[in-house]
Design an enzyme around this catalytic site. Sequence first.
Site, PDB file in Angstrom:
ATOM      1  N   ASP A 182       0.822  -1.205   0.000  1.00 44.16           N
ATOM      2  CA  ASP A 182       0.000   0.000   0.000  1.00 44.16           C
ATOM      3  C   ASP A 182       0.861   1.261   0.000  1.00 44.16           C
ATOM      4  OD1 ASP A 182      -2.638   1.458   0.673  1.00 44.16           O
ATOM      5  OD2 ASP A 182      -1.342   2.023   2.351  1.00 44.16           O
TER       6      ASP A 182
ATOM      7  N   GLU B 163       1.368  -0.399  -5.130  1.00 43.07           N
ATOM      8  CA  GLU B 163       0.418   0.672  -5.407  1.00 43.07           C
ATOM      9  C   GLU B 163       1.128   2.017  -5.371  1.00 43.07           C
ATOM     10  OE1 GLU B 163      -3.607   2.603  -3.424  1.00 43.07           O
ATOM     11  OE2 GLU B 163      -1.777   2.308  -2.252  1.00 43.07           O
TER      12      GLU B 163
END
Length: 568
Positions: free
Chosen positions: A221, A288
């Site tokens: 993330d 990401e």
Amino acid sequence: MFRSCISIAALVTLTSAALPNKDWYRNSLVYQIYPRSFKDSNGDGIGDLNGITSKLEHIADIGAQALWMSPIYPSPLSDFGYDISNFTDIHKDYGTLDHFDQLVAKAKSLGLKVLLDFVPNHSSDEHEWFKKSIQRIKPYDEYYVWRDPKMVNGTRQPPNNWLSVFRGSAWEWNPTRKQYYLHQFDKGQPDLNYHSDVLQQEMKNVLKFWMARGVEGFRIDAINHMYEDDRFLDEPRINVPGLPDDDYDTLDHIYTKNLPETYNVLRSWRQVLDEHSEDADMKMILTEAYVDVNLTIKYYQSGSTVPFNFMFIAELNNKSSAVDFKLLIDRWMNHLPNDPAYVANWVVGNHDNHRAASRFGVKRADQLSMLATILPGVSVIYNGDEIGMVDRPFTYEETVDPAGCNAGPDRYHLKSRDPERTPFQWDNSTSAGFSTNATTWLPVHSNYKTLNLAAQKTATVSHYKVFKSLAQLKRKPVIEQGKLEIVLVTKKILGAVRRHDASIVALMVNFDNSPVTVDARAWMNIPERLIVYASSVDSKLLAGTYVDTTRVTMPASASVVLATEDLL
């Protein structure tokens, strides 16, 4: 002697069968689950691990090879799980480590790999590390980014002008330590300090913990936020009319995003995963970062299996043309490193962005799924997109996402991620079959009576059936190994052709709101007679029917996949 030879042969056979598969990911379908909204097993209105376990057959049924779960760790839920108070346990709302082990075991039995969300940029302010850091207990004193205040006319001010993604200063004063800590997201999410070697080892230990429990990879993330420039200089301002002065988008984030040290840390994580892959299938890393294509490609060379390609989310929308799609698909394929280890990827949707059917329109709900499966490489699908789920409108009073709440009643709809996070619509029973409870943590979309998986399984034509047929096609050699051609079939229609031996697949997407008739044979160099393999739900082009490709009428906003007979 004869018996010995048989034993050796048997050993060779067994060894060959057990050889690790280092290329399993190359043409895979990754299915993202938002655990809080997938399936509630105990009637509390919140999705959980046992609920996911009970629905793993659905994920296998639609043709996925891996499932990725958004955070399931203990958390005070300031940011619904992305504020983690313990990286090596399970939130009580979701279950226990035993429940997790049961999920992994069942997934393996179905041939599914389990991937976890790894959130390395920050922890929760309730994490034991942060509590010890406040007290300056070593080595935790250096686990977070702390700075002294800037004094202006005797008044305490934050160290610089850095802003939070969720609006306002990225600095929060701690009266006990008498310093500010950095939080690039919610104030309950203090940033970890990757200039600390001890902290880096802690995070490697987290990866090892979960791999020991059978995890086959991680989605990392917000990886491009991990490092900050240690000079702590003010970031340049950008004049964006209409934005409040404390909005994140009013700064050029040259000191808090995309720093080169990030790639070095990723390489060290890749090494950890490779050490755990020596006698097993390769462990997957998905990264990401909403950045330009050049920075995204760098993640390949630093160890990411799938540096997320967000073009369908961040760069294309319902106003984009066939030309726009062709240019960006070509750009991605042309930038892909010339190495067989690196494969393309296509992200259809996720928990942070409006659903595909809402971004592009209900008539085009199948368009991105078709592109993501027909184009080469990894397809990443968000739960619910396989049945064409759409956003649910929210009032400000209903909003629970901190990004929306912090934006205020006038701008919450621009920032909130609640609309795309509503419960999965399994059937037309109470709460769409997500829960036996009529009250759920987010409201179920009111359209669940007609838009649900059970109804689509029995319908003659449905998003589910289209998606499943595409996943089956994706496993055939024409997609796994076939050559790709992206063509413009007039300015209104995008074409994608895959060829392998005598097999041909031809995808056409009509970007016009009116029907368009074309000579697809001439534009795409395909046979005069092909079969409709799949078509968007409202297209009226029925699967299994033959098409004269010299005169194909594409309905308004429709997509169709044509194929040679051998592929049926």
